[in-house]
Design a protein around this motif. Structure first.
Motif, mmCIF file in Angstrom:
data_model
loop_
_atom_site.group_PDB
_atom_site.id
_atom_site.type_symbol
_atom_site.label_atom_id
_atom_site.label_comp_id
_atom_site.label_asym_id
_atom_site.label_seq_id
_atom_site.Cartn_x
_atom_site.Cartn_y
_atom_site.Cartn_z
ATOM 1 N N GLU A 199 27.390 4.783 -27.341
ATOM 2 C CA GLU A 199 28.139 6.031 -27.213
ATOM 3 C C GLU A 199 27.164 7.206 -27.332
ATOM 4 O O GLU A 199 26.397 7.278 -28.289
ATOM 5 C CB GLU A 199 29.199 6.107 -28.313
ATOM 6 C CG GLU A 199 30.118 7.304 -28.199
ATOM 7 C CD GLU A 199 31.184 7.318 -29.269
ATOM 8 O OE1 GLU A 199 32.155 8.075 -29.116
ATOM 9 O OE2 GLU A 199 31.047 6.592 -30.277
ATOM 10 N N ARG A 200 27.210 8.119 -26.344
ATOM 11 C CA ARG A 200 26.304 9.266 -26.330
ATOM 12 C C ARG A 200 27.121 10.554 -26.161
ATOM 13 O O ARG A 200 27.320 11.029 -25.041
ATOM 14 C CB ARG A 200 25.271 9.115 -25.219
ATOM 15 C CG ARG A 200 24.386 7.878 -25.381
ATOM 16 C CD ARG A 200 23.132 7.945 -24.552
ATOM 17 N NE ARG A 200 22.345 6.723 -24.622
ATOM 18 C CZ ARG A 200 21.526 6.392 -25.614
ATOM 19 N NH1 ARG A 200 21.392 7.221 -26.649
ATOM 20 N NH2 ARG A 200 20.842 5.268 -25.603
ATOM 21 N N ASN B 214 31.653 9.466 -24.045
ATOM 22 C CA ASN B 214 30.572 9.031 -23.149
ATOM 23 C C ASN B 214 30.010 7.665 -23.533
ATOM 24 O O ASN B 214 28.896 7.543 -24.035
ATOM 25 C CB ASN B 214 29.430 10.056 -23.137
ATOM 26 C CG ASN B 214 29.865 11.405 -22.611
ATOM 27 O OD1 ASN B 214 30.732 11.498 -21.755
ATOM 28 N ND2 ASN B 214 29.259 12.455 -23.133
ATOM 29 N N LEU B 215 30.796 6.646 -23.288
ATOM 30 C CA LEU B 215 30.357 5.282 -23.586
ATOM 31 C C LEU B 215 29.564 4.762 -22.395
ATOM 32 O O LEU B 215 30.082 4.663 -21.280
ATOM 33 C CB LEU B 215 31.565 4.393 -23.858
ATOM 34 C CG LEU B 215 31.274 3.086 -24.570
ATOM 35 C CD1 LEU B 215 30.742 3.346 -25.973
ATOM 36 C CD2 LEU B 215 32.526 2.229 -24.630
ATOM 37 N N MET B 216 28.291 4.427 -22.630
ATOM 38 C CA MET B 216 27.378 4.041 -21.558
ATOM 39 C C MET B 216 27.074 2.544 -21.621
ATOM 40 O O MET B 216 26.517 2.057 -22.607
ATOM 41 C CB MET B 216 26.081 4.843 -21.652
ATOM 42 C CG MET B 216 26.295 6.351 -21.602
ATOM 43 S SD MET B 216 24.738 7.280 -21.620
ATOM 44 C CE MET B 216 24.079 6.850 -20.004
ATOM 45 N N VAL B 217 27.466 1.844 -20.556
ATOM 46 C CA VAL B 217 27.152 0.420 -20.436
ATOM 47 C C VAL B 217 25.792 0.313 -19.749
ATOM 48 O O VAL B 217 25.635 0.710 -18.592
ATOM 49 C CB VAL B 217 28.227 -0.307 -19.610
ATOM 50 C CG1 VAL B 217 27.930 -1.807 -19.564
ATOM 51 C CG2 VAL B 217 29.612 -0.050 -20.183
ATOM 52 N N GLU B 218 24.809 -0.191 -20.463
ATOM 53 C CA GLU B 218 23.461 -0.226 -19.918
ATOM 54 C C GLU B 218 23.361 -1.274 -18.805
ATOM 55 O O GLU B 218 23.708 -2.438 -19.007
ATOM 56 C CB GLU B 218 22.447 -0.508 -21.028
ATOM 57 C CG GLU B 218 22.408 0.604 -22.077
ATOM 58 C CD GLU B 218 21.332 0.403 -23.125
ATOM 59 O OE1 GLU B 218 20.597 -0.617 -23.038
ATOM 60 O OE2 GLU B 218 21.229 1.249 -24.029
ATOM 61 N N PRO B 219 22.906 -0.873 -17.604
ATOM 62 C CA PRO B 219 22.792 -1.814 -16.483
ATOM 63 C C PRO B 219 21.798 -2.927 -16.791
ATOM 64 O O PRO B 219 20.835 -2.741 -17.541
ATOM 65 C CB PRO B 219 22.295 -0.933 -15.322
ATOM 66 C CG PRO B 219 22.619 0.476 -15.734
ATOM 67 C CD PRO B 219 22.497 0.496 -17.221
ATOM 68 N N GLY B 220 22.022 -4.078 -16.192
ATOM 69 C CA GLY B 220 21.095 -5.180 -16.381
ATOM 70 C C GLY B 220 21.740 -6.512 -16.074
ATOM 71 O O GLY B 220 22.875 -6.593 -15.599
#
Length: 456
Positions: A293-294, A350-356
């Motif tokens: 979360e950012r 702003n919940l950010m799902v990190e790509p990968g």
């Protein structure tokens, strides 16, 4: 003085007025016997224009006011609200809140958030960008978007284009002495089109949502995108029932993340209505996946310096290497669970799902995600409410495209996709770099290893 500067000054005066009103009402609530009190006050203004087939359908100017007061008499709580900010209405709201509190049962979890948790610094988040567009220009913009979409061969009708400009001013204050001011803008463009063939009609759309109108995609490009999506659905087929890998497009993938957030949120947890009950510290996603979360992203859709209780927000990991690092809590749900607020009263920021993916290396773009899918289903639309947060059962109507050897083969419709959310979360194969920035849930496309597809 420029129009922007004039509106800047006017918004600051409105915020100061709301803050003074909030502080005055809190003082009056304390004088009436309340041990604690909190106020939320807001003014929202906007312009909404809808155009269909080149003609104006609706023009709406809005100016909405809201004032909500909560008082606590020890641990007895009373709340009341009004949309009228005149003195008599405010006094009546205060009287009603106090009367309610005097006759409710005590709740050991009731009360303001801890005073030590209140936000003390307020960095500039670049959320205030008033759009100086008048009605005539908004109509012309809507017509331009629709004309671009309707110019595509095969488009037979339109559900219309919309142009929206919005501004929001809000103040939250409480008897800890906290007064938080926020102002933000949200603007959007959208277009919905219809295409038909002998097999029937198809409808699709596209939209853009931004803090600043300078960040909009080109109007003609938005029309083209809506048309391309609509035309791609012509000739849709049903599938036979099967199990296959499923790729959620980014705008659909954020719904999957939203279901997870709902299951780890305080209300579901203290009511024991979550399939992720007692899962803090346990693995619920693949070990390569992290979600953070950012809250302080400039121009972020969910950015804010404090939550709905004045608690300071901060960068905070939710999923770390697949493990649920914490729950999503406001102060009330935290007390019910014997925990501390995570600064999420009112929701996530702003919940950010990190790509990968599990193979390591660079994350895939959308075309790369199709290649990784290989042969399976690309979902671009879901329908219905078939999600049970208690059991995790997931079953929803869907439409999209059948993919073969990494290439879209044909559109599909009238199917149902089903699985259990536990298996879906653990079965994430990859998250794309094609992040959809139009939401406070920021994720790219998500590939699942397997779901049941029910069709013919």
């Amino acid at each position: 003085m420029s129009d922007v500067a004039t509106r800047q000054d006017a918004s600051q005066r409105e915020l100061d007025r709301l803050a003074e009103l909030a502080e005055d009402v809190i003082r009056r609530a304390r004088a009436a016997g309340a041990s604690q009190a909190e106020v939320s006050a807001s003014i929202d203004t906007g312009l909404n224009v809808n155009v269909r087939l080149g003609e104006v359908e609706t023009v709406e100017h809005t100016r909405d006011r809201g004032f909500g007061l909560t008082v606590y008499f020890s641990q007895r709580k009373g709340s009341a609200s009004t949309a009228d900010l005149n003195a008599d209405s405010i006094q009546a709201t205060l009287d009603q809140a106090c009367a309610i509190a005097r006759y409710t049962e005590e709740d050991p979890a009731a009360g303001l958030a801890d005073a030590a948790r209140m936000a003390k610094v307020f960095p500039e988040l670049d959320l205030w960008h008033p759009w100086s567009i008048d009605t005539a220009d908004a109509i012309a913009l809507g017509q331009r978007i629709e004309a671009a979409g309707r110019a595509h061969a095969g488009i037979t009708n339109s559900d219309g284009a919309s142009v929206q400009a919005g501004e929001s001013l809000s103040v939250y204050a409480n008897s800890h002495g906290f007064v938080g001011r926020e102002r933000g803008t949200r603007h959007s463009l959208s277009l919905s089109l219809i295409a038909g063939d002998d097999a029937g009609m198809q409808r699709d759309y596209w939209y853009d949502s931004v803090r600043s109108a300078d960040d909009f995609m080109d109007a003609a490009a938005l029309g083209d995108k809506a048309a391309e999506r609509t035309l791609a659905r012509v000739g849709a087929r049903r599938l036979s029932t099967r199990q296959a890998p499923v790729l959620f497009a980014p705008e659909i993938a954020r719904g999957l993340i939203g279901h997870m957030v709902g299951a780890v949120s305080g209300g579901a947890l203290y009511r024991r209505a979550s399939f992720l009950l007692d899962h803090a510290g346990k693995q619920i996603m693949p070990s390569w996946l992290t979600i953070v979360e950012r809250p302080h992203l400039p121009r972020g859709q969910g950015s804010g310096n404090f939550d709905a209780e004045g608690v300071a927000t901060r960068d905070n990991v939710l999923i770390e290497n697949g493990v649920l690092a914490r729950y999503v809590l406001g102060s009330y749900s935290a007390r019910k669970l014997g925990l501390q607020s995570t600064g999420n009263a009112g929701g996530i920021h702003n919940l950010m799902v990190e790509p990968g993916h599990g193979d390591g290396g660079k994350a895939d773009d959308f075309n790369g995600m199709l290649r990784r899918l290989g042969t399976g289903l690309l979902v671009t639309e879901v329908m219905g409410q078939g999600v049970n947060t208690i059991t995790g059962d997931y079953s929803r109507g869907a439409a999209g495209f059948w993919v073969e050897n990494g290439e879209i083969a044909y559109p599909v419709e009238e199917i149902t996709i089903a699985a259990n959310l536990r298996d879906m979360l653990m079965g994430i194969v990859a998250v794309g770099s094609d992040v959809d920035k139009r939401s406070h849930l920021l994720t790219g496309s998500i590939l699942l290893d397997r779901m049941t597809i029910a069709g013919e």
